[in-house]
Design a protein around this motif. Structure first.
Motif, mmCIF file in Angstrom:
data_model
loop_
_atom_site.group_PDB
_atom_site.id
_atom_site.type_symbol
_atom_site.label_atom_id
_atom_site.label_comp_id
_atom_site.label_asym_id
_atom_site.label_seq_id
_atom_site.Cartn_x
_atom_site.Cartn_y
_atom_site.Cartn_z
ATOM 1 N N ASP A 1 0.970 -1.176 0.152
ATOM 2 C CA ASP A 1 -0.107 -0.101 0.062
ATOM 3 C C ASP A 1 0.927 1.295 0.005
ATOM 4 N N GLU A 2 2.020 1.166 0.786
ATOM 5 C CA GLU A 2 2.881 2.391 0.968
ATOM 6 C C GLU A 2 3.476 2.770 -0.514
ATOM 7 N N SER A 3 3.814 1.542 -1.276
ATOM 8 C CA SER A 3 4.310 1.714 -2.741
ATOM 9 C C SER A 3 3.342 2.214 -3.636
ATOM 10 N N ILE A 4 2.163 1.626 -3.526
ATOM 11 C CA ILE A 4 0.937 2.161 -4.432
ATOM 12 C C ILE A 4 0.736 3.617 -4.249
ATOM 13 N N THR A 5 0.735 4.098 -2.905
ATOM 14 C CA THR A 5 0.399 5.447 -2.570
ATOM 15 C C THR A 5 1.495 6.291 -3.056
ATOM 16 N N ALA A 6 2.733 5.735 -3.059
ATOM 17 C CA ALA A 6 3.894 6.496 -3.725
ATOM 18 C C ALA A 6 3.630 6.839 -5.142
#
Length: 202
Positions: A20-25
């Motif tokens: 989720d952190e990667s997708i948000t980035a």
């Protein structure tokens, strides 16, 4: 034979949080005009959006169009995404609005069908020779027995993998309500799975 879903492990939750952190980035980079980030963002959430829309939408033929509409709305509105919630929760909120808008639009127009038995035509148009198809149909049948709110909470948290807080944000209700809905949905599904199968007609 289907078995009840096991509780997710801490490692699985950590992987989901990292993803989720990667997708948000990627969403934030896409907002800045990075075409590679746009592609990564769309690919990462394509399956989740389609699955969520399929569970909200009563028309299986409309799922692809609604998923595409979701991404078109999201890409057009990326400039307003600030990363205060995960990009997954933000996108699923958009998917929910797209489905609700389609219901409102359909309700305002007369229904026409040039096929006498349109339900049979829809069923015949579905693929039925894919691996795991029967289990998928059985799961959809079980989920269809749940009240709408419980089904949505279960799909968001158990299938799409959203944390309860983000599922609450998507569903526009308190976190405790989502937890209660998921618990009741699980209990219902476990009871249904435990019921003996009806004997086949001879």
């Amino acid at each position: 034979m289907m078995t009840p879903a096991l509780p997710t492990s801490r490692a699985s939750n950590d992987r989901t949080a990292a993803l989720d952190e990667s997708i948000t980035a990627w969403a934030l980079a896409a907002r800045g005009g990075d075409p590679d980030a746009v592609e990564r963002f769309v690919r990462a959430l394509q399956r989740d959006v389609r699955r969520y829309v399929a569970h909200l939408c009563a028309d299986p033929q409309a799922v692809d169009d609604l998923a595409q509409d979701t991404f078109l709305r999201a890409l057009a509105g990326l400039h307003s995404f600030e990363g205060r919630s995960s990009a997954r929760a933000w996108l699923l909120s958009i998917a929910r609005r797209a489905v609700m808008d389609s219901y409102r639009y359909a309700a305002s127009r007369p229904r026409l069908s040039d096929v006498p038995d349109w339900q049979l035509a829809v069923e015949l148009a579905q693929p039925c020779d894919l691996p795991g198809f029967d289990d998928g149909v059985a799961l959809l049948d079980l989920l269809a027995t749940l009240p709408d709110e419980r089904r949505e909470a279960f799909v968001l948290t158990q299938l799409a993998g959203l944390p309860y807080a983000e599922a609450a944000e998507v569903s526009d209700c308190p976190v405790g309500t989502v937890r209660s809905r998921v618990a009741r949905a699980r209990a219902t599904l476990v009871d249904l799975l435990a019921e003996p199968a009806a004997p086949a007609a001879v």
